[in-house]
Write a protein that holds these residues in place. Structure first.
Motif, short mmCIF file in Angstrom:
data_model
loop_
_atom_site.label_atom_id
_atom_site.label_comp_id
_atom_site.label_asym_id
_atom_site.label_seq_id
_atom_site.Cartn_x
_atom_site.Cartn_y
_atom_site.Cartn_z
N ALA A 5 0.81 -1.21 0.00
CA ALA A 5 0.00 0.00 0.00
C ALA A 5 0.85 1.26 0.00
N ALA A 6 1.98 1.24 0.73
CA ALA A 6 2.77 2.46 0.87
C ALA A 6 4.23 2.12 1.15
N ILE A 7 5.07 3.04 0.75
CA ILE A 7 6.47 3.03 1.15
C ILE A 7 6.62 4.27 2.01
N THR A 8 7.10 4.11 3.23
CA THR A 8 7.15 5.19 4.19
C THR A 8 8.58 5.61 4.45
N LEU A 9 8.82 6.91 4.41
CA LEU A 9 10.14 7.46 4.72
C LEU A 9 10.03 8.27 5.99
N ASP A 10 10.86 7.94 6.98
CA ASP A 10 10.96 8.75 8.18
C ASP A 10 11.69 10.04 7.81
N CYS A 11 11.31 11.14 8.46
CA CYS A 11 11.92 12.42 8.13
C CYS A 11 11.75 13.41 9.26
N ARG A 42 1.78 12.84 2.12
CA ARG A 42 1.91 11.70 1.22
C ARG A 42 1.80 12.11 -0.24
N ILE A 43 2.29 11.22 -1.09
CA ILE A 43 2.17 11.33 -2.54
C ILE A 43 1.46 10.06 -2.99
N GLY A 49 0.27 1.67 -8.05
CA GLY A 49 1.36 1.24 -7.18
C GLY A 49 1.21 1.83 -5.79
N PRO A 50 2.20 1.60 -4.95
CA PRO A 50 2.12 2.11 -3.58
C PRO A 50 2.31 3.63 -3.51
N MET A 51 1.63 4.24 -2.55
CA MET A 51 1.85 5.66 -2.29
C MET A 51 3.15 5.82 -1.52
N LEU A 52 3.69 7.04 -1.51
CA LEU A 52 4.82 7.36 -0.65
C LEU A 52 4.28 8.17 0.52
N MET A 53 4.64 7.74 1.73
CA MET A 53 4.23 8.47 2.93
C MET A 53 5.48 8.99 3.62
#
Length: 119
Positions: A5-11, A42-43, A49-53
């Motif tokens: 569902a998502a690829i998550t980036l800590d920031c 998010r994008i 495909g998966p969203m970017l969070m």
């Protein structure tokens, strides 16, 4: 069965890092709800495909990513130049097993690679 569902980036700043990745991918930052904010942004995927969070965390990145994004470009050198102009940092170029790629880092240090030609 599950699906990604998502690829998550800590920031540190979800809006700032989402704006960088929005420029990289040519996809808009999702305006919500919830509205973009420094804690969560998010994008959405435009192709199923998966969203970017992007989620704010208190600690800074301190070691190499265990998971990273890989991109394929028709013109790797031109794409790398564009990404550096957007704020990415060049880490290194590598050729191994007939594949050539460039490793970059986003403005918060998250590594990603740009290759030329699929494996």
């Amino acid at each position: 069965m599950i699906s990604l569902a998502a690829i998550t980036l800590d920031c540190a700043d979800a809006i700032a890092i989402a704006e960088f990745w929005s420029s990289v991918l040519g996809r808009p930052v999702d305006q919500g709800p919830p509205a973009p904010n420094p804690f969560f942004t998010r994008i959405l995927a435009d192709d199923g495909g998966p969203m970017l969070m992007f989620i704010q965390v208190p600690e800074a990145k301190s070691v190499k990513n265990r998971v990273h994004l890989d991109f394929d470009a028709d013109d790797r050198e031109a794409e790398v130049a564009r990404l550096i102009e957007l704020g990415a940092t060049h880490i290194h170029d590598k050729t191994e097993d007939g594949m050539t790629w460039t490793t970059l880092a986003d403005p918060e240090g998250n590594e990603f690679c740009v290759g030329s030609g699929s494996p």
